[in-house]
Design an enzyme around this catalytic site. Structure first.
Site, PDB file in Angstrom:
ATOM      1  N   SER A  67      16.042 -14.955 -15.508  1.00 55.45           N
ATOM      2  CA  SER A  67      14.924 -15.746 -14.734  1.00 55.45           C
ATOM      3  C   SER A  67      13.718 -16.035 -15.596  1.00 55.45           C
ATOM      4  O   SER A  67      12.862 -16.624 -14.975  1.00 55.45           O
ATOM      5  CB  SER A  67      14.406 -14.793 -13.550  1.00 55.45           C
ATOM      6  OG  SER A  67      15.358 -15.208 -12.549  1.00 55.45           O
ATOM      7  N   LYS A  70      12.084 -19.421 -15.471  1.00 55.94           N
ATOM      8  CA  LYS A  70      11.254 -20.190 -14.526  1.00 55.94           C
ATOM      9  C   LYS A  70       9.859 -20.473 -15.019  1.00 55.94           C
ATOM     10  O   LYS A  70       9.328 -21.392 -14.391  1.00 55.94           O
ATOM     11  CB  LYS A  70      11.218 -19.079 -13.176  1.00 55.94           C
ATOM     12  CG  LYS A  70      12.534 -18.913 -12.306  1.00 55.94           C
ATOM     13  CD  LYS A  70      12.395 -18.075 -11.060  1.00 55.94           C
ATOM     14  CE  LYS A  70      13.573 -17.915 -10.225  1.00 55.94           C
ATOM     15  NZ  LYS A  70      14.369 -17.331 -10.782  1.00 55.94           N
ATOM     16  N   SER A 131      10.296 -14.298  -7.886  1.00 52.61           N
ATOM     17  CA  SER A 131      11.270 -14.854  -8.470  1.00 52.61           C
ATOM     18  C   SER A 131      12.502 -15.625  -7.684  1.00 52.61           C
ATOM     19  O   SER A 131      13.712 -15.398  -7.837  1.00 52.61           O
ATOM     20  CB  SER A 131      12.186 -13.926  -9.611  1.00 52.61           C
ATOM     21  OG  SER A 131      13.042 -14.658 -10.472  1.00 52.61           O
TER      22      SER A 131
END
Length: 436
Positions: A67, A70, A131
């Site tokens: 993640s 992102k 997230s």
């Protein structure tokens, strides 16, 4: 005769090697001498203003990033905000695929209603703080029209920064198997985003440079999504180094940036902290250790190590000349020289035991400048050259490779061309001055 024969043989070998018979040799990236400081597959630390690498362990190896992806996705969202393509209060509705994914609570998500509408701002906050994967995908669709088009934009953005060895298959960092119908066609059922620690640091560097306001959100420890509604959910930031969370350290005032977790990536974290007037960015990929806080434990070690061993030295304020590089000679100018200075505050990042006397300056003239001389007329703000500052023990280089230019020096005053009579009398004066 023997000497002549040996000489001929040596010459033939040299010609063959020059001619390309020998294969090209790749040079390994510089590594820190103390790689045992961080127990992780890979790690790097940089100073973002200069891009200087302060620590490197296996930093060029391409590994899963989960993640932390992102950060790149949010860069594109903020680009779209800045350009006016989307607005913070725009309302966004869901399609069936993204709604279905948002219901998977085994993934990091906030609850999204099939018939609901959400502002860009609340989706942005959920993506960075919690997230939230479906929220990030909904933003990507809003910006680009589809997940596939947004992934193409992500890849194009990386290439514009000189990053060509990354693998980007989705906008969130999930393994493709978790995306089900939302997977981008042709990217592989088990594929996952991959990037080196060094390139991940460069992504963070660009995010902070292009959109420094992102820290206002990444520094939020806790926030409620859709407060006051039936869908309200408490979002605790996955960055546990923020104040009030389990890995907070008052000596390390961390204010971002992004965690990442997957089976392939392990526990990852891109962090940033500003202390003693210097901001650093750290990246830890696949941290080792038994504790659930292992990525933050390793980040603390890395941050403390870097802050103890490196410092910034201010060379000049914006518009203030740097000793030894304060003027440029103007050929045929009304004035013989004109002042030059950096356009922004000039700093060098050096080992902590470095004195100003230990600094080495490497000056590169700009196009049209011969050594330190430029032809009149000269405009104010003309680029004269670039100054690279290094010190002993400084050998890890910079992120961004060849794009690095160093401190840019520009003229702070204009200098018009001298008239004919000034040049005549100046020439006479120079002639007799040289004689005597």
């Amino acid at each position: 005769m023997k000497k002549l024969l040996r000489g001929l043989i040596a010459a033939m070998v040299a010609v063959l090697m020059i001619g390309g018979a020998a294969p090209a040799v790749s040079v390994a990236a510089a590594e820190s001498s103390d790689t045992n400081v961080v127990d992780a597959k890979a790690a790097v630390a940089i100073e973002p203003t200069t891009g200087k690498v302060l620590y490197a362990k296996n930093a060029d190896s391409v590994l899963p990033i989960a993640s932390m992806t992102k950060m790149l996705s949010i860069e594109l969202v903020l680009d779209a905000i800045d350009s006016g393509k989307i607005k913070w209060d725009d309302k966004v509705t869901l399609d069936k695929t993204i709604w279905s994914l948002s219901q998977d609570r085994d993934l990091s998500n906030v609850p999204l209603r099939r018939d609901g509408s959400y502002s860009v701002r609340e989706l942005y906050d959920a993506s960075l703080i919690y997230s939230a994967n479906a929220a990030m995908m909904l933003l990507a669709k809003t910006v680009a029209g589809s997940q596939e088009k947004f992934v193409n934009q992500m890849t194009a953005k990386l290439k514009s920064w000189g990053i060509t060895d990354a693998k980007i298959v989705n906008v969130t960092g999930l393994n493709n198997s978790q995306l089900k119908d939302a997977k981008v066609p042709g990217t592989g059922d088990q594929a996952e985003n991959e990037m080196s620690a060094k390139d991940m640091a460069q992504v963070a560097q660009h995010l902070l440079k292009d959109h420094p306001e992102v820290l206002k959100t990444t520094s939020i420890a806790k926030q409620t999504f859709r407060k006051g509604t039936d869908d309200a959910i408490n979002m605790e930031n996955w960055d546990w180094m923020l104040k009030g969370l389990v890995s907070y350290d008052k000596n390390l005032p961390v204010d971002g940036l992004k965690t990442g977790t997957s089976d392939a990536a392990g526990d990852c974290f891109t962090g940033t902290v500003k202390k003693n007037g210097m901001r650093i960015i750290t990246v830890v990929l696949h941290a080792n250790g038994d504790a659930k806080t292992r990525r933050f434990d390793q980040t603390k070690k890395l941050m403390n190590h870097v802050l103890e061993n490196w410092k910034t030295v201010q060379l000049a304020d914006a518009g203030q000349g740097i000793k030894g590089y304060r003027n440029v000679t103007v050929n045929r100018g009304k004035a013989r020289t004109t002042p030059i200075a950096p356009v922004t505050k000039a700093v060098a990042v050096v080992p902590s035991d470095t004195s100003k006397q230990d600094l080495k300056y490497t000056y590169t003239p700009a196009k049209g400048v011969k050594k330190n001389t430029i032809e009149a007329p000269v405009k104010k703000g003309a680029t004269i050259g670039h100054l690279e500052v290094t010190a002993k023990g400084d050998s890890l280089g910079f992120v961004g490779g060849a794009k690095r230019e160093g401190i840019t020096l520009k003229t702070t005053k204009a200098d018009p061309k001298a008239n004919f009579f000034v040049l005549i009398f100046r020439g006479i004066g120079d002639f007799f001055g040289n004689i005597f």
